[in-house]
Design a protein around this motif. Structure first.
Motif, short mmCIF file in Angstrom:
data_model
loop_
_atom_site.label_atom_id
_atom_site.label_comp_id
_atom_site.label_asym_id
_atom_site.label_seq_id
_atom_site.Cartn_x
_atom_site.Cartn_y
_atom_site.Cartn_z
N THR A 52 0.85 -1.18 0.00
CA THR A 52 0.00 0.00 0.00
C THR A 52 0.89 1.23 0.00
N LEU A 53 0.42 2.29 -0.66
CA LEU A 53 1.18 3.53 -0.78
C LEU A 53 0.27 4.69 -0.41
N ARG A 54 0.72 5.48 0.58
CA ARG A 54 -0.09 6.58 1.09
C ARG A 54 0.76 7.81 1.34
N GLY A 55 0.09 8.93 1.56
CA GLY A 55 0.74 10.15 2.00
C GLY A 55 0.15 10.56 3.33
N GLU A 56 0.99 11.05 4.23
CA GLU A 56 0.53 11.48 5.55
C GLU A 56 0.08 12.93 5.50
N GLY A 57 -1.01 13.23 6.19
CA GLY A 57 -1.47 14.60 6.27
C GLY A 57 -2.47 14.96 5.20
N ALA A 58 -2.45 16.23 4.78
CA ALA A 58 -3.49 16.74 3.89
C ALA A 58 -3.32 16.32 2.44
N ASP A 59 -2.08 15.99 2.03
CA ASP A 59 -1.79 15.71 0.62
C ASP A 59 -1.15 14.34 0.43
N VAL A 98 -1.57 -0.97 -4.06
CA VAL A 98 -2.76 -0.13 -3.94
C VAL A 98 -2.34 1.22 -3.40
N ALA A 99 -2.72 2.30 -4.10
CA ALA A 99 -2.42 3.65 -3.64
C ALA A 99 -3.71 4.31 -3.15
N ALA A 100 -3.58 5.11 -2.10
CA ALA A 100 -4.70 5.88 -1.57
C ALA A 100 -4.32 7.35 -1.63
N VAL A 101 -5.13 8.15 -2.33
CA VAL A 101 -4.76 9.53 -2.66
C VAL A 101 -5.74 10.52 -2.06
N GLN A 102 -5.20 11.49 -1.32
CA GLN A 102 -5.98 12.60 -0.80
C GLN A 102 -5.26 13.90 -1.13
N GLY A 103 -5.99 15.00 -1.11
CA GLY A 103 -5.36 16.29 -1.35
C GLY A 103 -4.74 16.38 -2.73
N MET A 112 3.26 8.25 -10.92
CA MET A 112 3.56 6.96 -10.28
C MET A 112 2.31 6.09 -10.16
N LEU A 113 1.14 6.74 -10.16
CA LEU A 113 -0.11 5.99 -10.00
C LEU A 113 -0.43 5.13 -11.22
N PHE A 114 0.12 5.49 -12.39
CA PHE A 114 -0.08 4.66 -13.58
C PHE A 114 0.48 3.25 -13.38
N HIS A 115 1.36 3.08 -12.42
CA HIS A 115 2.01 1.78 -12.20
C HIS A 115 1.44 1.05 -10.98
N CYS A 116 0.44 1.64 -10.35
CA CYS A 116 -0.24 0.96 -9.25
C CYS A 116 -1.39 0.13 -9.82
N ASP A 117 -1.71 -0.96 -9.15
CA ASP A 117 -2.75 -1.85 -9.67
C ASP A 117 -4.15 -1.33 -9.35
N LEU A 118 -4.30 -0.72 -8.19
CA LEU A 118 -5.56 -0.10 -7.81
C LEU A 118 -5.24 1.27 -7.21
N VAL A 119 -6.07 2.26 -7.49
CA VAL A 119 -5.88 3.61 -6.96
C VAL A 119 -7.21 4.09 -6.38
N ILE A 120 -7.19 4.42 -5.10
CA ILE A 120 -8.38 4.94 -4.43
C ILE A 120 -8.20 6.45 -4.30
N ALA A 121 -9.09 7.22 -4.90
CA ALA A 121 -9.01 8.68 -4.87
C ALA A 121 -10.11 9.22 -3.98
N GLU A 122 -9.73 10.07 -3.05
CA GLU A 122 -10.72 10.67 -2.16
C GLU A 122 -11.37 11.88 -2.84
N LYS A 123 -12.67 12.02 -2.68
CA LYS A 123 -13.38 13.18 -3.21
C LYS A 123 -12.68 14.47 -2.78
N GLY A 124 -12.49 15.36 -3.72
CA GLY A 124 -11.82 16.62 -3.41
C GLY A 124 -10.33 16.61 -3.71
N GLY A 183 -13.25 12.01 3.77
CA GLY A 183 -13.10 11.50 5.13
C GLY A 183 -13.17 9.99 5.26
N GLN A 184 -13.39 9.29 4.14
CA GLN A 184 -13.55 7.83 4.21
C GLN A 184 -12.46 7.07 3.44
N LEU A 185 -11.33 7.75 3.16
CA LEU A 185 -10.27 7.11 2.39
C LEU A 185 -9.67 5.91 3.12
#
Length: 251
Positions: A52-59, A98-103, A112-124, A183-185
């Motif tokens: 899993t690949l994430r970013g901490e905080g707002a972005d 799997v990447a989870a994207v916020q901000g 880099m997301l083109f190379h992830c198998d699944l990408v979850i994008a948060e609204k906004g 808020g549900q990422l």
């Protein structure tokens, strides 16, 4: 290992977090090296069924830390440059990711997301690839993969003009696989990872490999061409002027 890349292992998951929230997770050379090592190392880690690949905080990430990146001299073998090692590791990765994207997801934060198998994008959230506006060219084989995914005109809108786009458009073009309500990422990421871990592991790995196998060579070849152009562009007057203007605006 970079202090700004947090690596955690447990329950079959290799969790990678960009942990520099005070700088919007802007990626330094040391962070690129740590990310490359973690993703490449997953191939020999039998305990890692999923990344899993994430970013901490707002972005998710503000992309390159330009001041740090420009200190990296693109001399000699480009394959040794940490950012290119990361892109190669992503392209050749055989562990479902799997990447989870916020901000904001800026520059390489999108490509880099083109190379992830699944990408979850948060609204906004907001994706943007401002390479041309900085006098640069796309990387991560995005000049190949985005037209294939979204069509040439859509790719031109986002790569030539650098127009930003959101979660729903990312879903429509195939960059995102899921959209999470604001808020549900984290909750959706947990559900998706749990569903993947419930699958037979060898069948999942083989299927992931099959999904990628048809164009691995083309992706690697395009990355090489892009990287050479990118390195050349860094020494150009256009880039120097564009980046000077960027820092002047930020100041």
């Amino acid at each position: 290992m970079s202090e700004h890349v947090r690596i955690e292992r447990g329950n079959g998951v290799l969790s990678i977090t960009l942990a520099r929230p005070e700088r919007r997770n802007a990626i330094t050379v040391a962070m690129y090296a740590a990310l490359a090592d973690a993703i490449a190392g997953a191939a020999g880690d039998d305990s890692a069924r999923l990344i899993t690949l994430r970013g901490e905080g707002a972005d998710f990430t503000a992309g390159n830390d330009l001041a740090d990146f420009l200190k990296e001299q693109m001399r000699g073998d480009l394959d040794d440059v940490p950012v290119w090692r990361l892109l190669r590791a992503l392209a050749l990765n055989e562990v479902p990711i799997v990447a989870a994207v916020q901000g904001n997801a800026v520059g390489i934060g999108t490509t880099m997301l083109f190379h992830c198998d699944l990408v979850i994008a948060e609204k906004g959230c907001r994706f943007i690839m401002p390479f041309v506006s900085l006098g640069l060219v796309p990387e991560a084989a995005s000049s190949l993969l985005m037209p294939q995914m979204a069509g040439r005109r859509v790719a031109a809108k986002h790569l030539l003009l650098g127009e930003p786009f959101g979660a729903d458009e990312a879903l429509g073009m195939g960059l995102a696989s899921h959209v999470a309500p604001a808020g549900q990422l984290s909750g959706l990421l947990e559900r998706v990872t749990s569903a993947l871990l419930a699958q037979p592991p060898e069948a999942m790995r083989l299927t992931q490999k099959l999904l990628r196998s048809g164009q691995t060579g083309a992706v690697s070849e395009r990355m090489t061409v892009e990287n050479e152009h990118f390195a050349e562009r860094l020494a150009s007057d256009e880039v120097k002027q564009a980046i000077a203007a960027f820092f002047a605006r930020r100041a």
